[in-house]
Design an enzyme around this catalytic site. Structure first.
Site, PDB file in Angstrom:
ATOM      1  N   LYS A  98     -86.919  -2.425  14.080  1.00 31.15           N
ATOM      2  CA  LYS A  98     -86.617  -1.413  14.133  1.00 31.15           C
ATOM      3  C   LYS A  98     -88.311  -1.079  14.071  1.00 31.15           C
ATOM      4  O   LYS A  98     -89.537  -1.792  13.452  1.00 31.15           O
ATOM      5  CB  LYS A  98     -86.001  -1.063  12.652  1.00 31.15           C
TER       6      LYS A  98
HETATM    7  C1  LIG Z   1     -77.054   1.509  15.909  1.00 32.69           C
HETATM    8  C2  LIG Z   1     -77.079   0.621  14.556  1.00 32.69           C
HETATM    9  N1  LIG Z   1     -76.380   0.344  13.438  1.00 32.69           N
HETATM   10  C3  LIG Z   1     -76.780  -0.163  12.381  1.00 32.69           C
HETATM   11  C4  LIG Z   1     -77.090  -1.981  12.634  1.00 32.69           C
HETATM   12  C5  LIG Z   1     -76.712  -2.343  11.712  1.00 32.69           C
HETATM   13  O1  LIG Z   1     -78.852  -2.477  10.722  1.00 32.69           O
HETATM   14  P1  LIG Z   1     -78.746  -3.448   9.799  1.00 32.69           P
HETATM   15  O2  LIG Z   1     -79.198  -4.395  10.260  1.00 32.69           O
HETATM   16  O3  LIG Z   1     -79.849  -3.080   8.960  1.00 32.69           O
HETATM   17  O4  LIG Z   1     -77.615  -4.406   8.722  1.00 32.69           O
HETATM   18  C6  LIG Z   1     -78.397  -1.717  13.639  1.00 32.69           C
HETATM   19  C7  LIG Z   1     -79.109  -2.696  13.629  1.00 32.69           C
HETATM   20  O5  LIG Z   1     -79.561  -3.491  15.157  1.00 32.69           O
HETATM   21  C8  LIG Z   1     -78.053  -0.909  14.949  1.00 32.69           C
HETATM   22  O6  LIG Z   1     -78.837  -0.870  15.860  1.00 32.69           O
END
Ligand SMILES: Cc1ncc(COP(=O)(O)O)c(C=O)c1O
Length: 381
Positions: free
Chosen positions: A180
């Site tokens: 990110k």
């Molecule tokens: C659109 C979206 N939602 C949720 C997530 C989940 O994030 P995390 O890896 O912090 O759990 C991601 C991770 O890539 C994502 O791209």
């Protein structure tokens, strides 16, 4: 190999992490509270509740709304699978709707068509940092009495009409995974303007405990906590928050660099015969968490052949955003739908390297390679 992304970590992060180590307080404590405060300021909202990642943020957000078994939540299938999984973790059913093939964001008309008496919420995703059309989702929410939970995992720094996105829904959820725009290793956040939701989230992330660790351990008096509901250990550590604070201070610069690189790609690739640069609606400024190209119909190479040729040239790249409804995890749960727009968009898109620190020479090499891989293969004489 040119990587697809590379986090920007340096002396500031090291210094703040060292301070946490020296302090002796490693888990959720003062640095998490400070990170939450700064993050809420950046988002222009009242409350921010840090947690272990965005998947847990989305899960808690739904539970905080008392969404559970028997309820439906409308989500795009074209998203990282965590979007849909969070609905399943809450015990509810994800209902997959089509996306707009130009922005890859949930299509408000398609979402409206999936509303049923069981629908409790819509979860638009600001996909790879492209702001979703929140005016139309808000109108739907008002009309049908639904909650909007924004999956803003990729969207810190993305703006609509000059304003950071994330305050149109009842809550927004963010990720600090290294892929990110700012990262903490792993990490997540829920932001909201609603005090009662923020309080519930603070309980849920810490086993439902009535007193935070900081209050218990810092007190001269005996403090005995109660467990008000069944929660989880979804805490962020102070080590992660220290990294987050250093990263947040760099956010404007990190986003500016991403936008500059994206503008170079889009200008150079505008002339490409087979690859289409990302479409950006007029009133938004995406953070370009990723840079996605669309392969034109009739292209002589398949999307996967393009990826193979880029990899062979030392350029890391990836297929575009996945679809959840075609994965065994959902097929085996009885999801047997066909989403033609989503499938076409996912199967014809690819992500190429974009991150602050990508040099002009590297970017030039990527652009030239994107043209060169389509040059006719020489016939031996
Ligand atoms: C659109 C979206 N939602 C949720 C997530 C989940 O994030 P995390 O890896 O912090 O759990 C991601 C991770 O890539 C994502 O791209």
């Amino acid at each position: 190999m040119i990587p697809i992304t590379r986090p920007v970590l340096g002396l500031d992060e090291k210094r703040l992490v060292a301070e946490v180590i020296d302090s002796g307080w490693l888990t959720q404590g003062p640095r998490v509270a400070e990170f939450e405060k700064r993050f809420a300021e950046v988002c222009g909202c009242r409350f921010a509740v840090a947690c272990s990642n965005c998947t847990t943020a989305l899960h808690m957000a739904l539970v905080a709304l008392d969404i559970g078994p028997g309820d439906e939540v409308i989500v795009p299938s074209m998203s990282f699978i965590a979007t849909a999984n969070a609905v399943v973790h809450a015990g509810a059913t994800p209902i997959f709707a089509e996306v707009d093939p130009r922005t890859y964001n949930l299509d408000p008309d398609a979402a409206a068509a999936m509303i049923s008496p069981r629908t409790r919420a819509i979860m638009p995703v600001h996909q790879i940092g492209m702001p979703a059309d929140m005016d139309r989702f808000r109108a739907l929410a008002d009309r049908y009495g639904l909650a909007i939970v924004e999956d803003a995992a990729c969207a810190i720094g993305s703006k609509r009409r000059g304003k950071q996105i994330g305050t149109d829904g009842v809550m927004a959820c963010w990720s600090f995974h290294p892929r990110k725009v700012i990262c903490t290793g792993e990490g997540g956040m829920v932001t909201t303007d609603h005090e009662e939701l923020a309080s519930r989230l603070r309980l849920l992330r810490q086993h439902g405990m009535s007193v935070p660790d900081t209050a218990r351990h810092g007190s001269q008096k005996l403090v005995i906590e109660n467990y008000l509901e069944v929660g989880w250990n979804y805490r962020m550590t102070d080590l992660q928050a220290a990294v987050g604070l250093a990263q947040l201070a760099k956010l404007p610069e990190l986003v500016a660099q991403r936008r500059r690189l994206a503008a170079v790609y889009s200008a150079r690739l505008q002339e490409h015969p087979w690859l289409i640069p990302p479409f950006v609606p007029e009133d938004v400024e995406p953070n370009f968490q990723s840079y996605a190209l669309q392969v034109r119909p009739g292209c002589p190479l398949t999307r996967n052949q393009i990826l193979e040729r880029l990899l062979a040239a030392g350029i890391a790249c990836k297929p575009g955003i996945m679809t959840a409804h075609r994965e065994p995890a959902y097929r085996e749960r009885g999801v047997q739908i066909h989403l033609p727009i989503t499938e076409q968009a996912a199967d014809s898109s690819l992500l190429i390297p974009l991150y602050p620190g990508l040099t002009d020479a590297e970017q030039e090499y990527i652009v030239q390679t994107l043209f060169a891989i389509f040059a006719p293969i020489g016939v031996p004489t």
